[in-house]
Design a protein around this motif. Sequence first.
Motif, mmCIF file in Angstrom:
data_model
loop_
_atom_site.group_PDB
_atom_site.id
_atom_site.type_symbol
_atom_site.label_atom_id
_atom_site.label_comp_id
_atom_site.label_asym_id
_atom_site.label_seq_id
_atom_site.Cartn_x
_atom_site.Cartn_y
_atom_site.Cartn_z
ATOM 1 N N LYS A 71 0.831 -1.200 0.000
ATOM 2 C CA LYS A 71 0.000 0.000 0.000
ATOM 3 C C LYS A 71 0.862 1.245 0.000
ATOM 4 C CE LYS A 71 -4.189 -1.692 2.247
ATOM 5 N NZ LYS A 71 -5.023 -1.623 3.461
ATOM 6 N N GLN A 72 2.015 1.154 0.653
ATOM 7 C CA GLN A 72 2.891 2.301 0.754
ATOM 8 C C GLN A 72 3.704 2.511 -0.517
ATOM 9 O OE1 GLN A 72 5.194 1.394 4.187
ATOM 10 N NE2 GLN A 72 3.501 1.667 5.618
ATOM 11 N N LYS A 73 3.899 1.475 -1.311
ATOM 12 C CA LYS A 73 4.712 1.560 -2.522
ATOM 13 C C LYS A 73 3.848 1.814 -3.743
ATOM 14 C CE LYS A 73 8.503 -1.515 -1.313
ATOM 15 N NZ LYS A 73 9.211 -2.735 -1.707
ATOM 16 N N PHE A 74 4.431 2.518 -4.689
ATOM 17 C CA PHE A 74 3.836 2.656 -6.004
ATOM 18 C C PHE A 74 4.580 1.677 -6.899
ATOM 19 C CE2 PHE A 74 3.541 6.814 -4.006
ATOM 20 C CZ PHE A 74 2.225 7.152 -4.224
ATOM 21 N N THR A 75 3.872 0.908 -7.680
ATOM 22 C CA THR A 75 4.553 0.032 -8.622
ATOM 23 C C THR A 75 4.085 0.420 -10.014
ATOM 24 O OG1 THR A 75 4.687 -1.724 -7.001
ATOM 25 C CG2 THR A 75 5.019 -2.336 -9.281
ATOM 26 N N ASN A 76 4.958 1.056 -10.721
ATOM 27 C CA ASN A 76 4.669 1.486 -12.087
ATOM 28 C C ASN A 76 5.566 0.723 -13.041
ATOM 29 O OD1 ASN A 76 2.769 3.598 -11.415
ATOM 30 N ND2 ASN A 76 4.517 4.681 -10.548
ATOM 31 N N ALA A 77 5.096 0.560 -14.255
ATOM 32 C CA ALA A 77 5.867 -0.169 -15.251
ATOM 33 C C ALA A 77 5.830 0.577 -16.581
ATOM 34 C CB ALA A 77 5.316 -1.577 -15.425
ATOM 35 N N PHE A 78 6.879 0.399 -17.345
ATOM 36 C CA PHE A 78 6.912 0.941 -18.697
ATOM 37 C C PHE A 78 7.816 0.076 -19.553
ATOM 38 C CE2 PHE A 78 10.493 2.900 -16.605
ATOM 39 C CZ PHE A 78 11.464 3.052 -17.572
ATOM 40 N N SER A 79 7.692 0.250 -20.851
ATOM 41 C CA SER A 79 8.518 -0.493 -21.791
ATOM 42 C C SER A 79 9.630 0.428 -22.272
ATOM 43 C CB SER A 79 7.674 -0.962 -22.974
ATOM 44 O OG SER A 79 8.492 -1.595 -23.927
ATOM 45 N N ASN A 80 10.854 -0.028 -22.120
ATOM 46 C CA ASN A 80 12.005 0.741 -22.560
ATOM 47 C C ASN A 80 12.706 -0.042 -23.658
ATOM 48 O OD1 ASN A 80 13.606 3.053 -22.398
ATOM 49 N ND2 ASN A 80 15.069 2.065 -21.030
ATOM 50 N N ASN A 81 12.389 0.297 -24.891
ATOM 51 C CA ASN A 81 12.953 -0.380 -26.050
ATOM 52 C C ASN A 81 12.659 -1.883 -26.001
ATOM 53 O OD1 ASN A 81 14.185 -0.401 -28.514
ATOM 54 N ND2 ASN A 81 16.261 -0.333 -27.733
ATOM 55 N N GLY A 82 11.428 -2.228 -25.599
ATOM 56 C CA GLY A 82 10.975 -3.609 -25.591
ATOM 57 C C GLY A 82 11.206 -4.364 -24.299
ATOM 58 N N GLU A 83 11.862 -3.758 -23.321
ATOM 59 C CA GLU A 83 12.117 -4.418 -22.047
ATOM 60 C C GLU A 83 11.216 -3.828 -20.973
ATOM 61 O OE1 GLU A 83 16.298 -3.865 -21.375
ATOM 62 O OE2 GLU A 83 16.819 -5.504 -22.715
ATOM 63 N N LYS A 84 10.606 -4.712 -20.163
ATOM 64 C CA LYS A 84 9.725 -4.255 -19.092
ATOM 65 C C LYS A 84 10.569 -3.743 -17.935
ATOM 66 C CE LYS A 84 6.142 -5.620 -15.858
ATOM 67 N NZ LYS A 84 5.336 -6.713 -15.324
ATOM 68 N N ILE A 85 10.263 -2.517 -17.510
ATOM 69 C CA ILE A 85 10.966 -1.903 -16.397
ATOM 70 C C ILE A 85 9.927 -1.418 -15.394
ATOM 71 C CG2 ILE A 85 12.444 0.009 -15.690
ATOM 72 C CD1 ILE A 85 13.959 -0.330 -18.245
ATOM 73 N N THR A 86 10.147 -1.714 -14.118
ATOM 74 C CA THR A 86 9.245 -1.266 -13.067
ATOM 75 C C THR A 86 9.999 -0.367 -12.100
ATOM 76 O OG1 THR A 86 9.694 -3.242 -11.753
ATOM 77 C CG2 THR A 86 7.759 -3.302 -13.174
ATOM 78 N N PHE A 87 9.222 0.491 -11.417
ATOM 79 C CA PHE A 87 9.806 1.362 -10.398
ATOM 80 C C PHE A 87 8.757 1.643 -9.341
ATOM 81 C CE2 PHE A 87 7.992 3.985 -13.677
ATOM 82 C CZ PHE A 87 7.412 5.069 -13.036
ATOM 83 N N ASP A 88 9.226 1.908 -8.123
ATOM 84 C CA ASP A 88 8.343 2.150 -6.984
ATOM 85 C C ASP A 88 8.405 3.624 -6.602
ATOM 86 O OD1 ASP A 88 7.709 -0.551 -6.845
ATOM 87 O OD2 ASP A 88 9.380 -0.983 -5.519
ATOM 88 N N GLU A 145 15.257 4.716 -8.879
ATOM 89 C CA GLU A 145 15.729 3.339 -8.972
ATOM 90 C C GLU A 145 14.688 2.518 -9.719
ATOM 91 O OE1 GLU A 145 16.942 -0.379 -6.103
ATOM 92 O OE2 GLU A 145 17.285 1.649 -5.366
ATOM 93 N N VAL A 146 15.128 1.745 -10.688
ATOM 94 C CA VAL A 146 14.239 0.928 -11.518
ATOM 95 C C VAL A 146 14.722 -0.509 -11.520
ATOM 96 C CG1 VAL A 146 13.559 2.856 -13.014
ATOM 97 C CG2 VAL A 146 15.522 1.447 -13.634
ATOM 98 N N PHE A 147 13.843 -1.409 -11.984
ATOM 99 C CA PHE A 147 14.199 -2.826 -12.103
ATOM 100 C C PHE A 147 13.869 -3.290 -13.510
ATOM 101 C CE2 PHE A 147 13.262 -7.399 -11.754
ATOM 102 C CZ PHE A 147 14.470 -7.833 -11.244
ATOM 103 N N ASN A 148 14.878 -3.808 -14.207
ATOM 104 C CA ASN A 148 14.718 -4.320 -15.565
ATOM 105 C C ASN A 148 14.434 -5.820 -15.463
ATOM 106 O OD1 ASN A 148 15.246 -5.480 -18.144
ATOM 107 N ND2 ASN A 148 16.428 -3.661 -18.694
ATOM 108 N N MET A 174 16.682 -8.243 -17.825
ATOM 109 C CA MET A 174 18.048 -8.446 -17.364
ATOM 110 C C MET A 174 18.114 -8.885 -15.906
ATOM 111 S SD MET A 174 19.865 -5.110 -19.195
ATOM 112 C CE MET A 174 20.715 -4.751 -17.725
ATOM 113 N N GLN A 175 16.991 -8.773 -15.187
ATOM 114 C CA GLN A 175 16.955 -9.067 -13.746
ATOM 115 C C GLN A 175 17.980 -8.214 -13.003
ATOM 116 O OE1 GLN A 175 14.719 -11.307 -12.092
ATOM 117 N NE2 GLN A 175 13.728 -10.985 -14.043
ATOM 118 N N GLU A 176 18.045 -6.923 -13.352
ATOM 119 C CA GLU A 176 19.012 -6.000 -12.765
ATOM 120 C C GLU A 176 18.315 -4.731 -12.296
ATOM 121 O OE1 GLU A 176 22.380 -6.123 -12.315
ATOM 122 O OE2 GLU A 176 22.518 -8.144 -13.113
ATOM 123 N N ARG A 177 18.853 -4.143 -11.239
ATOM 124 C CA ARG A 177 18.410 -2.837 -10.771
ATOM 125 C C ARG A 177 19.318 -1.788 -11.388
ATOM 126 N NH1 ARG A 177 14.446 -2.811 -7.605
ATOM 127 N NH2 ARG A 177 13.918 -4.518 -6.238
ATOM 128 N N GLY A 178 18.740 -0.613 -11.595
ATOM 129 C CA GLY A 178 19.510 0.481 -12.138
ATOM 130 C C GLY A 178 18.919 1.806 -11.718
#
Length: 164
Positions: free
Chosen positions: A56-73, A82-85, A88-92
């Motif tokens: 409830k406290q987190k926002f979970t948003n997603a977008f496509s970055n050149n075909g890869e799903k990326i989420t961020f809170d 901070e995002v999660f790809n 690639m299973q990587e944070r960035g």
Amino acid sequence: MKKTLTIQFITLTLALMTGCQKNEISEQDTVQQPTTSSQKEQISVKDVKKSVEINKQKFTNAFSNNGEKITFDAPTLTKGTEVFNHAMQERGITTGAIYLTLKENSLPVELSSQYALKKMTNKSYRYLAEKDTDLLQVQNAFKQNANVDIVEIKVDYSPVKEVM
């Protein structure tokens, strides 16, 4: 006919007897299980309540970055988010740069008048966003332009602890 009835009677009796034995075993198992399963249910209910509170406290948003799903809170995607790809299973961390590739060599007037774009190659340009600029809004504006082919938000995938 009498033999057939006798065989059927014996088969039915054996089936019922084996069914009773299996039922007695399963009843013994279920008598022992309620304490462990009720404890597991109590623990899992607590875990679920905690995770619901956290979500409830987190926002979970997603977008496509050149075909890869990326989420961020976060409520918005800005420079330094901070995002999660998922591919690639990587944070960035977003750098605030958005790269776009045009379909033609010339930069459209509507883009050059609204955004400070730097030419990288013949068809490639870079936009550097301010700290509070919503990168998704800018990305969507670029995508809506008919002359734009590819839009990509730059994400730095260096180890997050080292960057911060």
